[in-house]
Design a protein around this motif. Sequence first.
Motif, PDB file in Angstrom:
ATOM      1  N   ALA A  65       0.836  -1.206   0.000  1.00  7.42           N
ATOM      2  CA  ALA A  65       0.000   0.000   0.000  1.00  7.42           C
ATOM      3  C   ALA A  65       0.867   1.252   0.000  1.00  7.42           C
ATOM      4  O   ALA A  65       0.593   2.221  -0.721  1.00  7.42           O
ATOM      5  N   SER A  66       1.943   1.245   0.802  1.00  8.57           N
ATOM      6  CA  SER A  66       2.827   2.407   0.888  1.00  8.57           C
ATOM      7  C   SER A  66       3.542   2.656  -0.435  1.00  8.57           C
ATOM      8  O   SER A  66       3.703   3.809  -0.865  1.00  8.57           O
ATOM      9  N   ILE A  67       3.969   1.594  -1.102  1.00 11.15           N
ATOM     10  CA  ILE A  67       4.637   1.738  -2.404  1.00 11.15           C
ATOM     11  C   ILE A  67       3.676   2.311  -3.436  1.00 11.15           C
ATOM     12  O   ILE A  67       4.030   3.203  -4.215  1.00 11.15           O
ATOM     13  N   LEU A  68       2.443   1.826  -3.440  1.00  2.68           N
ATOM     14  CA  LEU A  68       1.447   2.347  -4.388  1.00  2.68           C
ATOM     15  C   LEU A  68       1.121   3.808  -4.097  1.00  2.68           C
ATOM     16  O   LEU A  68       0.920   4.608  -5.008  1.00  2.68           O
ATOM     17  N   GLN A  69       1.081   4.172  -2.810  1.00  2.00           N
ATOM     18  CA  GLN A  69       0.881   5.585  -2.456  1.00  2.00           C
ATOM     19  C   GLN A  69       2.053   6.423  -2.954  1.00  2.00           C
ATOM     20  O   GLN A  69       1.857   7.527  -3.473  1.00  2.00           O
ATOM     21  N   SER A  70       3.267   5.890  -2.822  1.00  4.09           N
ATOM     22  CA  SER A  70       4.453   6.614  -3.273  1.00  4.09           C
ATOM     23  C   SER A  70       4.480   6.751  -4.796  1.00  4.09           C
ATOM     24  O   SER A  70       5.064   7.693  -5.331  1.00  4.09           O
ATOM     25  N   ALA A  71       3.860   5.794  -5.479  1.00  7.58           N
ATOM     26  CA  ALA A  71       3.777   5.856  -6.943  1.00  7.58           C
ATOM     27  C   ALA A  71       2.671   6.799  -7.402  1.00  7.58           C
ATOM     28  O   ALA A  71       2.405   6.924  -8.597  1.00  7.58           O
ATOM     29  N   GLU A  72       2.017   7.438  -6.428  1.00  5.31           N
ATOM     30  CA  GLU A  72       1.027   8.487  -6.665  1.00  5.31           C
ATOM     31  C   GLU A  72      -0.248   7.984  -7.342  1.00  5.31           C
ATOM     32  O   GLU A  72      -0.893   8.712  -8.087  1.00  5.31           O
ATOM     33  N   TYR A  73      -0.590   6.730  -7.049  1.00  6.81           N
ATOM     34  CA  TYR A  73      -1.923   6.281  -7.452  1.00  6.81           C
ATOM     35  C   TYR A  73      -2.939   6.852  -6.476  1.00  6.81           C
ATOM     36  O   TYR A  73      -2.650   7.078  -5.298  1.00  6.81           O
ATOM     37  N   LYS A  74      -4.121   7.093  -6.980  1.00 11.56           N
ATOM     38  CA  LYS A  74      -5.132   7.790  -6.181  1.00 11.56           C
ATOM     39  C   LYS A  74      -5.944   6.798  -5.350  1.00 11.56           C
ATOM     40  O   LYS A  74      -6.385   5.783  -5.847  1.00 11.56           O
ATOM     41  N   GLN A 263      11.611  -8.918   8.492  1.00  9.08           N
ATOM     42  CA  GLN A 263      11.081  -8.199   7.331  1.00  9.08           C
ATOM     43  C   GLN A 263      11.853  -8.529   6.051  1.00  9.08           C
ATOM     44  O   GLN A 263      11.358  -8.259   4.944  1.00  9.08           O
ATOM     45  N   LEU A 264      13.041  -9.122   6.168  1.00  6.45           N
ATOM     46  CA  LEU A 264      13.804  -9.483   4.977  1.00  6.45           C
ATOM     47  C   LEU A 264      12.985 -10.371   4.046  1.00  6.45           C
ATOM     48  O   LEU A 264      12.963 -10.180   2.832  1.00  6.45           O
ATOM     49  N   LYS A 265      12.296 -11.353   4.620  1.00  3.46           N
ATOM     50  CA  LYS A 265      11.458 -12.252   3.813  1.00  3.46           C
ATOM     51  C   LYS A 265      10.301 -11.489   3.181  1.00  3.46           C
ATOM     52  O   LYS A 265       9.955 -11.716   2.012  1.00  3.46           O
ATOM     53  N   ASN A 266       9.705 -10.593   3.965  1.00  4.06           N
ATOM     54  CA  ASN A 266       8.579  -9.817   3.445  1.00  4.06           C
ATOM     55  C   ASN A 266       9.015  -8.890   2.317  1.00  4.06           C
ATOM     56  O   ASN A 266       8.292  -8.700   1.338  1.00  4.06           O
ATOM     57  N   ILE A 267      10.204  -8.313   2.453  1.00  3.88           N
ATOM     58  CA  ILE A 267      10.713  -7.404   1.421  1.00  3.88           C
ATOM     59  C   ILE A 267      10.906  -8.151   0.104  1.00  3.88           C
ATOM     60  O   ILE A 267      10.561  -7.649  -0.973  1.00  3.88           O
ATOM     61  N   GLN A 268      11.447  -9.367   0.171  1.00  5.37           N
ATOM     62  CA  GLN A 268      11.598 -10.186  -1.038  1.00  5.37           C
ATOM     63  C   GLN A 268      10.235 -10.427  -1.693  1.00  5.37           C
ATOM     64  O   GLN A 268      10.083 -10.319  -2.915  1.00  5.37           O
ATOM     65  N   THR A 269       9.253 -10.748  -0.864  1.00  2.00           N
ATOM     66  CA  THR A 269       7.904 -11.008  -1.362  1.00  2.00           C
ATOM     67  C   THR A 269       7.317  -9.773  -2.022  1.00  2.00           C
ATOM     68  O   THR A 269       6.726  -9.838  -3.110  1.00  2.00           O
ATOM     69  N   VAL A 270       7.502  -8.629  -1.377  1.00  2.00           N
ATOM     70  CA  VAL A 270       6.957  -7.364  -1.884  1.00  2.00           C
ATOM     71  C   VAL A 270       7.597  -7.000  -3.227  1.00  2.00           C
ATOM     72  O   VAL A 270       6.906  -6.563  -4.160  1.00  2.00           O
ATOM     73  N   LEU A 271       8.896  -7.171  -3.345  1.00  2.00           N
ATOM     74  CA  LEU A 271       9.576  -6.837  -4.602  1.00  2.00           C
ATOM     75  C   LEU A 271       9.097  -7.730  -5.740  1.00  2.00           C
ATOM     76  O   LEU A 271       8.901  -7.259  -6.873  1.00  2.00           O
ATOM     77  N   CYS A 272       8.888  -8.992  -5.449  1.00  2.00           N
ATOM     78  CA  CYS A 272       8.371  -9.903  -6.479  1.00  2.00           C
ATOM     79  C   CYS A 272       6.949  -9.513  -6.862  1.00  2.00           C
ATOM     80  O   CYS A 272       6.577  -9.537  -8.046  1.00  2.00           O
ATOM     81  N   ALA A 273       6.146  -9.136  -5.870  1.00  2.00           N
ATOM     82  CA  ALA A 273       4.776  -8.692  -6.144  1.00  2.00           C
ATOM     83  C   ALA A 273       4.782  -7.408  -6.967  1.00  2.00           C
ATOM     84  O   ALA A 273       3.964  -7.230  -7.884  1.00  2.00           O
ATOM     85  N   THR A 274       5.713  -6.506  -6.662  1.00  2.00           N
ATOM     86  CA  THR A 274       5.810  -5.247  -7.400  1.00  2.00           C
ATOM     87  C   THR A 274       6.135  -5.495  -8.873  1.00  2.00           C
ATOM     88  O   THR A 274       5.596  -4.820  -9.765  1.00  2.00           O
ATOM     89  N   ASP A 275       6.979  -6.495  -9.128  1.00  2.00           N
ATOM     90  CA  ASP A 275       7.273  -6.864 -10.523  1.00  2.00           C
ATOM     91  C   ASP A 275       6.013  -7.277 -11.261  1.00  2.00           C
ATOM     92  O   ASP A 275       5.811  -6.935 -12.435  1.00  2.00           O
ATOM     93  N   ASN A 283       2.734   1.765 -13.053  1.00  2.00           N
ATOM     94  CA  ASN A 283       3.988   2.503 -13.189  1.00  2.00           C
ATOM     95  C   ASN A 283       4.609   2.686 -11.799  1.00  2.00           C
ATOM     96  O   ASN A 283       4.263   3.618 -11.071  1.00  2.00           O
ATOM     97  N   ILE A 284       5.504   1.785 -11.452  1.00  2.00           N
ATOM     98  CA  ILE A 284       6.125   1.805 -10.129  1.00  2.00           C
ATOM     99  C   ILE A 284       7.634   1.871 -10.314  1.00  2.00           C
ATOM    100  O   ILE A 284       8.261   0.917 -10.772  1.00  2.00           O
ATOM    101  N   SER A 285       8.216   2.992  -9.980  1.00  2.00           N
ATOM    102  CA  SER A 285       9.650   3.194 -10.158  1.00  2.00           C
ATOM    103  C   SER A 285      10.421   2.676  -8.948  1.00  2.00           C
ATOM    104  O   SER A 285       9.855   2.429  -7.870  1.00  2.00           O
ATOM    105  N   ASP A 286      11.741   2.521  -9.116  1.00  2.00           N
ATOM    106  CA  ASP A 286      12.588   2.152  -7.982  1.00  2.00           C
ATOM    107  C   ASP A 286      12.498   3.205  -6.886  1.00  2.00           C
ATOM    108  O   ASP A 286      12.558   2.883  -5.694  1.00  2.00           O
ATOM    109  N   GLU A 287      12.351   4.452  -7.284  1.00  2.00           N
ATOM    110  CA  GLU A 287      12.213   5.534  -6.308  1.00  2.00           C
ATOM    111  C   GLU A 287      10.944   5.360  -5.476  1.00  2.00           C
ATOM    112  O   GLU A 287      10.946   5.604  -4.258  1.00  2.00           O
ATOM    113  N   SER A 288       9.849   4.929  -6.126  1.00  2.00           N
ATOM    114  CA  SER A 288       8.598   4.687  -5.396  1.00  2.00           C
ATOM    115  C   SER A 288       8.752   3.536  -4.412  1.00  2.00           C
ATOM    116  O   SER A 288       8.215   3.570  -3.300  1.00  2.00           O
ATOM    117  N   ILE A 289       9.489   2.504  -4.836  1.00  2.00           N
ATOM    118  CA  ILE A 289       9.748   1.378  -3.938  1.00  2.00           C
ATOM    119  C   ILE A 289      10.554   1.839  -2.731  1.00  2.00           C
ATOM    120  O   ILE A 289      10.213   1.521  -1.577  1.00  2.00           O
TER     121      ILE A 289
END
Length: 429
Positions: A65-74, A263-275, A283-289
């Motif tokens: 949710a935080s990554i999507l907010q950072s990617a400026e989705y409404k 959180q290391l495991k969760n971060i791996q999961t989140v990055l795969c989900a973001t892909d 449109n999710i940039s590395d900066e948004s992540i």
Amino acid sequence: MNYAETIEYLYSLLPIYQRVGAPAYKPGLENIKKLCDALGNPQNNFSSIHIAGTNGKGSTSHYLASILQSAEYKNIGLHTSPHLKDFRERIKINGKLISEEEVIEFVAKNKNIIENLDCSFFELSVSMAFYFFAKYHCEIAVIETGLGGRLDSTNIITPILSVITNISFDHVATLGDTLEKIAFEKAGIIKPGVPVVIGETQPETQPVFINKAKECNSPIYFADSIYSATPSSKKNVSLVVNILKKDEDYLKDLHSELPGLYQLKNIQTVLCATDRLKEAGYNISDESIRNGMANVITQTGLLGRWQTLSTSPLIIADTGHNEAGIKEIVQQLKTISYKKLHFVFGVVKDKDPVLVLGLLPKDAIYYFCKADIPRALDENELLQIASGFGLKGAAYPNVKEALESARSNAAENDMVFVGGSTFVVAEAL
């Protein structure tokens, strides 16, 4: 009714798993379908990500949710459970709680439906979340399951992505007494043609997920076979990690506002989900992540994940409560310097405390307590069981007294840990 009266009305009317356990569990989707049908099927009016798993699904949900907010989705919706301090934690839009007035109006308007359908507290909260996510035209909502997946009330959605963080033993009376059985229930969120990300590859559960994905013709990705997250530095208030993607450098010095090493495991999961979201056209940039992870608490209001309550003495609270969660907590404690460890600890009686008591450090001073819910195990009974594992301490009738005693006994260089149950942490907060 005012807000407090409205919530008390719901507590008194509807069986709530959070308080009473298994008697409140209503497996099956008939009630939630009827509720949502009466509301105009709001779950069909927004895109969603569906997240299940034994541990980590709450953190993973908040990260996404935080990554999507950072990617400026409404209007990013976020549904999680249980709540710690306020019912409205279950329903957030752009990290903000829905208003008390909205909860009052929803309940008043739908009082007849609620009473006539004999729904559970969770069924009501899920339908309410769907209603507000549709009302505010959420571009996408992150939906965390409550218990299991196949028969969970959230499972009437057809998401654009399914995520299953991991499988370990929890709620065995409801979900099954083997990892394979539990995985089967969690795999129930996999939908035809919808990609699914599995956070951890486990020999017992991998075939279950692969078979379900094949049955649904769904692309399946195991995050830990693609991503590797290792800590580069760690403080009580943050975690900095380096990320490899398919054994090549990807993101260096990625900051997480959630400091727990688990959180290391969760971060791996989140990055795969973001892909997968990128593949779906988001449109999710590395900066948004980076921004989303570095500000996950700030942007979503997540509570109770290795949360610092005090620095002198150091007091940390964490909601990890099952065998796998306690193992992660014990490993985390080994990374912290302190003179003496004080442990404020309580559990619920529908889970076997033996599974976790043997994992706890024997050189700590224990303050066994009982949260203010019917499910909580009696503090004296817990003390008696714990003594069989060489754990020394005293029993306290409530969390407040246990925490106050630990705080007053702790020297400046000591540490107080609060946990064992989500409800103990909730009261400590």
